[in-house]
Design a protein around this motif. Sequence first.
Motif, PDB file in Angstrom:
ATOM      1  N   THR A 140       0.691  -1.709  -0.230  1.00  0.00           N
ATOM      2  CA  THR A 140      -0.160   0.228  -0.319  1.00  0.00           C
ATOM      3  C   THR A 140       0.942   1.535   0.378  1.00  0.00           C
ATOM      4  N   ALA A 141       1.704   1.306   0.562  1.00  0.00           N
ATOM      5  CA  ALA A 141       2.598   2.327   0.670  1.00  0.00           C
ATOM      6  C   ALA A 141       3.938   2.709  -0.384  1.00  0.00           C
ATOM      7  N   SER A 142       3.499   1.681  -1.755  1.00  0.00           N
ATOM      8  CA  SER A 142       4.858   1.993  -2.421  1.00  0.00           C
ATOM      9  C   SER A 142       4.205   2.488  -3.600  1.00  0.00           C
ATOM     10  N   PRO A 143       4.031   3.189  -3.991  1.00  0.00           N
ATOM     11  CA  PRO A 143       3.288   4.140  -5.213  1.00  0.00           C
ATOM     12  C   PRO A 143       3.844   3.342  -6.224  1.00  0.00           C
ATOM     13  N   LEU A 144       4.983   2.309  -6.902  1.00  0.00           N
ATOM     14  CA  LEU A 144       5.486   1.692  -7.702  1.00  0.00           C
ATOM     15  C   LEU A 144       4.930   0.278  -8.086  1.00  0.00           C
ATOM     16  N   MET A 145       4.028  -0.148  -6.349  1.00  0.00           N
ATOM     17  CA  MET A 145       3.782  -1.042  -6.695  1.00  0.00           C
ATOM     18  C   MET A 145       1.774  -0.855  -6.881  1.00  0.00           C
ATOM     19  N   GLN A 146       1.356   0.523  -6.369  1.00  0.00           N
ATOM     20  CA  GLN A 146      -0.175   0.036  -6.614  1.00  0.00           C
ATOM     21  C   GLN A 146       0.058   1.015  -8.274  1.00  0.00           C
ATOM     22  N   GLN A 147       0.642   1.116  -8.956  1.00  0.00           N
ATOM     23  CA  GLN A 147       0.990   2.059 -10.384  1.00  0.00           C
ATOM     24  C   GLN A 147       0.416   0.594 -11.233  1.00  0.00           C
ATOM     25  N   LEU A 148       1.562  -0.460 -10.354  1.00  0.00           N
ATOM     26  CA  LEU A 148       1.118  -1.475 -11.195  1.00  0.00           C
ATOM     27  C   LEU A 148      -0.037  -2.625 -10.646  1.00  0.00           C
ATOM     28  N   LYS A 149      -0.493  -2.179 -10.234  1.00  0.00           N
ATOM     29  CA  LYS A 149      -1.783  -2.653  -9.487  1.00  0.00           C
ATOM     30  C   LYS A 149      -2.903  -1.942 -10.260  1.00  0.00           C
TER      31      LYS A 149
END
Length: 286
Positions: free
Chosen positions: A210-219
């Motif tokens: 949740t805290a990762s902008p990269l992972m949220q964008q990929l999600k």
Amino acid sequence: MNFHQLKRIYPEAFLSEQPSSDQEWVSFPFQQQWIQLKKEQRTASELALLELSLAAAEPKKEHRYSKWYAFLFEQASAVPTTAAVCRVIQFELLKKDRNFDDDLWLQSFKSLFDNVLEAFFLNDHQGILIQDHQKEQWGLEEITGILHTLDDDFSVRSACYVGQYWSVASTLPEVFHEEQRIFAKEKNKGKTVVTLSTAGLSYYIQDTLTASPLMQQLKQQLLSDPETKEVIEAMWQSQGNISLAAKSLFIHRNTLQYRIDRLQETSQLSLRNLDDLLLCYLLTLE
């Protein structure tokens, strides 16, 4: 902590007769009602701590003096010597009516397991069962099915956390309290039975994701198509076996192949590769 104290910290909190089915809200049992609290901007640790605080504030059920209770909850130095290895099975009644018979339900619940060392309610909704180590009697599916039958018989909705077997040592209370925090976070996600293997991955990585902008964008990119999540979950459950995954989705193997290829074209991630599959699955966790 009482509700008025909670309201000063969380102004949006309110009481209701039933737990919320809205995923944006989290429900806590409180004096025959439910406290509803917005999940937004609440960490998993904060919600788990709040769960434990509210449970402690509820009147405890009368139960006989127990060395296990003193050991797990009251920091007693005496380690129970009745077993060398045990597990703690937590249970919670998520919904029940006013005519519910606690003692009868507990006896029925205890009958599901062999070698029960002790079982008791901690408050009006929650309790634990301590089980001596033994050869597995029931698997996860069997326990889930039996609990569904028990729920129907008593007109309740329950959930339980089947803990790992641990050595009965001075470190057990600390380990058990971590299992409590896992159950507090995972119990309202629709699963009747929670275990470390089914909930641990989500519990330990969710805040990081949740805290990762990269992972949220990929999600956001990966799950823009509703079908994609179903495909990823099916491939994960089948451990990458396309034929089994297609069968679970009730589609032809070639159809699933096409969806996997389409996902790889748009995301550069292949569900045939176990590293990519794990990454994609992590992004589906709520």
